[in-house]
Enzyme design. Structure first.
Site, mmCIF file in Angstrom:
data_model
loop_
_atom_site.group_PDB
_atom_site.id
_atom_site.type_symbol
_atom_site.label_atom_id
_atom_site.label_comp_id
_atom_site.label_asym_id
_atom_site.label_seq_id
_atom_site.Cartn_x
_atom_site.Cartn_y
_atom_site.Cartn_z
ATOM 1 N N HIS A 1 0.558 -9.932 -31.369
ATOM 2 C CA HIS A 1 0.654 -9.537 -32.781
ATOM 3 C C HIS A 1 1.303 -8.165 -32.880
ATOM 4 O O HIS A 1 0.817 -7.187 -32.306
ATOM 5 C CB HIS A 1 -0.768 -9.484 -33.368
ATOM 6 C CG HIS A 1 -0.817 -9.292 -34.844
ATOM 7 N ND1 HIS A 1 -0.686 -10.324 -35.753
ATOM 8 C CD2 HIS A 1 -0.993 -8.169 -35.593
ATOM 9 C CE1 HIS A 1 -0.793 -9.846 -36.992
ATOM 10 N NE2 HIS A 1 -0.980 -8.542 -36.918
ATOM 11 N N ASP B 1 2.447 -5.301 -35.496
ATOM 12 C CA ASP B 1 2.356 -4.792 -36.879
ATOM 13 C C ASP B 1 3.527 -3.880 -37.168
ATOM 14 O O ASP B 1 3.641 -2.802 -36.582
ATOM 15 C CB ASP B 1 1.039 -4.026 -37.044
ATOM 16 C CG ASP B 1 -0.148 -4.963 -37.017
ATOM 17 O OD1 ASP B 1 -1.065 -4.745 -36.204
ATOM 18 O OD2 ASP B 1 -0.148 -5.937 -37.795
ATOM 19 N N PHE C 1 -4.006 -0.014 -41.293
ATOM 20 C CA PHE C 1 -4.667 0.738 -40.222
ATOM 21 C C PHE C 1 -5.595 -0.148 -39.393
ATOM 22 O O PHE C 1 -6.219 -1.071 -39.925
ATOM 23 C CB PHE C 1 -5.504 1.895 -40.821
ATOM 24 C CG PHE C 1 -4.671 2.870 -41.597
ATOM 25 C CD1 PHE C 1 -4.518 2.715 -42.976
ATOM 26 C CD2 PHE C 1 -3.993 3.899 -40.955
ATOM 27 C CE1 PHE C 1 -3.718 3.579 -43.702
ATOM 28 C CE2 PHE C 1 -3.188 4.784 -41.681
ATOM 29 C CZ PHE C 1 -3.052 4.618 -43.059
ATOM 30 N N GLY D 1 -9.083 -0.320 -36.974
ATOM 31 C CA GLY D 1 -10.368 0.384 -37.011
ATOM 32 C C GLY D 1 -11.115 0.333 -38.330
ATOM 33 O O GLY D 1 -12.083 1.053 -38.538
ATOM 34 N N ASP E 1 -6.880 -11.387 -39.750
ATOM 35 C CA ASP E 1 -6.418 -10.094 -39.263
ATOM 36 C C ASP E 1 -7.218 -8.950 -39.869
ATOM 37 O O ASP E 1 -7.174 -8.729 -41.075
ATOM 38 C CB ASP E 1 -4.935 -9.940 -39.642
ATOM 39 C CG ASP E 1 -4.299 -8.727 -39.006
ATOM 40 O OD1 ASP E 1 -3.109 -8.503 -39.268
ATOM 41 O OD2 ASP E 1 -4.996 -7.997 -38.270
ATOM 42 N N GLY E 2 -8.003 -8.264 -38.982
ATOM 43 C CA GLY E 2 -8.752 -7.098 -39.477
ATOM 44 C C GLY E 2 -10.213 -7.161 -39.073
ATOM 45 O O GLY E 2 -10.933 -8.035 -39.531
HETATM 46 C C1 DX5 Z 1 -3.888 -3.689 -39.954
HETATM 47 C C2 DX5 Z 1 -3.233 -4.611 -38.952
HETATM 48 C C3 DX5 Z 1 -4.213 -5.205 -37.977
HETATM 49 C C4 DX5 Z 1 -5.015 -4.173 -37.199
HETATM 50 C C5 DX5 Z 1 -6.193 -4.852 -36.543
HETATM 51 O O1 DX5 Z 1 -2.984 -3.473 -41.001
HETATM 52 O O2 DX5 Z 1 -2.618 -5.677 -39.628
HETATM 53 O O3 DX5 Z 1 -3.495 -6.034 -37.078
HETATM 54 O O4 DX5 Z 1 -4.217 -3.566 -36.215
HETATM 55 O O5 DX5 Z 1 -6.963 -3.872 -35.940
HETATM 56 P P1 DX5 Z 1 -8.587 -3.904 -36.048
HETATM 57 O O6 DX5 Z 1 -9.013 -5.099 -35.259
HETATM 58 O O7 DX5 Z 1 -9.002 -2.608 -35.439
HETATM 59 O O8 DX5 Z 1 -8.913 -4.063 -37.496
HETATM 60 ZN ZN ZN Z 2 -1.579 -7.245 -38.450
#
Ligand code: DX5
Ligand code: ZN
Length: 222
Positions: A33, A35, A143, A145, A176-177
């Site tokens: 993945h 971003d 973000f 976290g 996702d998240g």
């Molecule tokens: C946030 C991203 C996610 C994020 C997931 O905008 O799309 O992919 O990096 O990270 P965690 O698992 O820490 O929420």
């Molecule tokens: Zn993502």
């Protein structure tokens, strides 16, 4: 459908990428993945076209590119997407969603429509035939976290029911998240198929990587 893991590469430090990629290949991880953030659609700048191209060279694991950028329809050909890759655009990021999905499909890659936590499922109404997957954001994008937004669990189930009612049993749901070991179990039971693993699971210094991947696998297998 088979449950899959797509590690969020923004959570890997530059120096550790090689270690992560060999562990992912050893453990049969299905996607990587990536971003991509433009600092406008989301309040953060992250990973770009060169990163996508170099990661494609560094591993045979198919890419799963999450475009958090405005007007993605004008930028699809910047990335050289390939068959077998997923490319997600946000329903909220352009007035020309169908054109963006059309352009992704024209590259041979698989189009995925991402919807933010507050975006209704009806955003899928007139592009259901243009997508192979739906990306249900369980946090507000931008973000790593962050904490799961509770009502998005039910949304995963609602999306699955929406897709099945339209006979699109083949369309996968990516989540996702804050996919923690605990949340992953609930997200999988709710109907998730592909899980974006970030800081809440094995991108965590205190966890042995192979064990972390195995633990997440166990959490998503029903
Ligand atoms: C946030 C991203 C996610 C994020 C997931 O905008 O799309 O992919 O990096 O990270 P965690 O698992 O820490 O929420
Ligand atoms: Zn993502």
């Amino acid at each position: 459908m088979k449950k899959k893991i797509s590690p969020s590469m923004m959570c890997s430090g530059v120096l550790e990428i090689g270690t992560y990629l060999s562990a992912f290949e050893k453990n049969g991880i299905e996607y990587l993945h990536i971003d991509v953030m433009d600092g406008e659609f989301v309040p953060n700048l992250m990973l770009g076209t060169d990163y996508v191209k170099s990661l494609r060279k560094a591993s045979d694991i198919p890419l799963d590119v999450h475009l958090m950028i405005y007007n993605p329809e004008n930028k699809i050909d910047w990335f050289d997407f390939q068959p077998g890759e997923y490319v997600a655009v946000h329903a909220e990021s352009t007035a020309h969603v169908q054109r963006a999905l059309q352009k992704i499909n024209a590259t041979g890659a698989k189009a995925m429509l991402a919807i933010n936590p507050a975006t209704p499922i009806s955003a899928l109404d007139y592009v259901i035939d243009d997508i192979q997957a739906v990306l249900v954001m369980t946090v507000n994008p931008g973000f790593a976290g962050q904490k799961l937004i509770p009502q998005t669990l039910q949304k995963i189930t609602d999306v699955r029911r929406y897709l099945d009612d339209k006979g699109r049993y083949d369309v996968e749901i990516e989540v996702d998240g804050n996919v923690s070991f605990e949340n992953a179990r609930k997200m999988s039971a709710a109907g998730g198929d592909i899980f974006v693993a970030g800081t809440s699971s094995f991108f965590n210094k205190n966890i042995d990587l192979d064990l972390g991947i195995q633990k997440l696998r166990e959490a998503i297998e029903l």
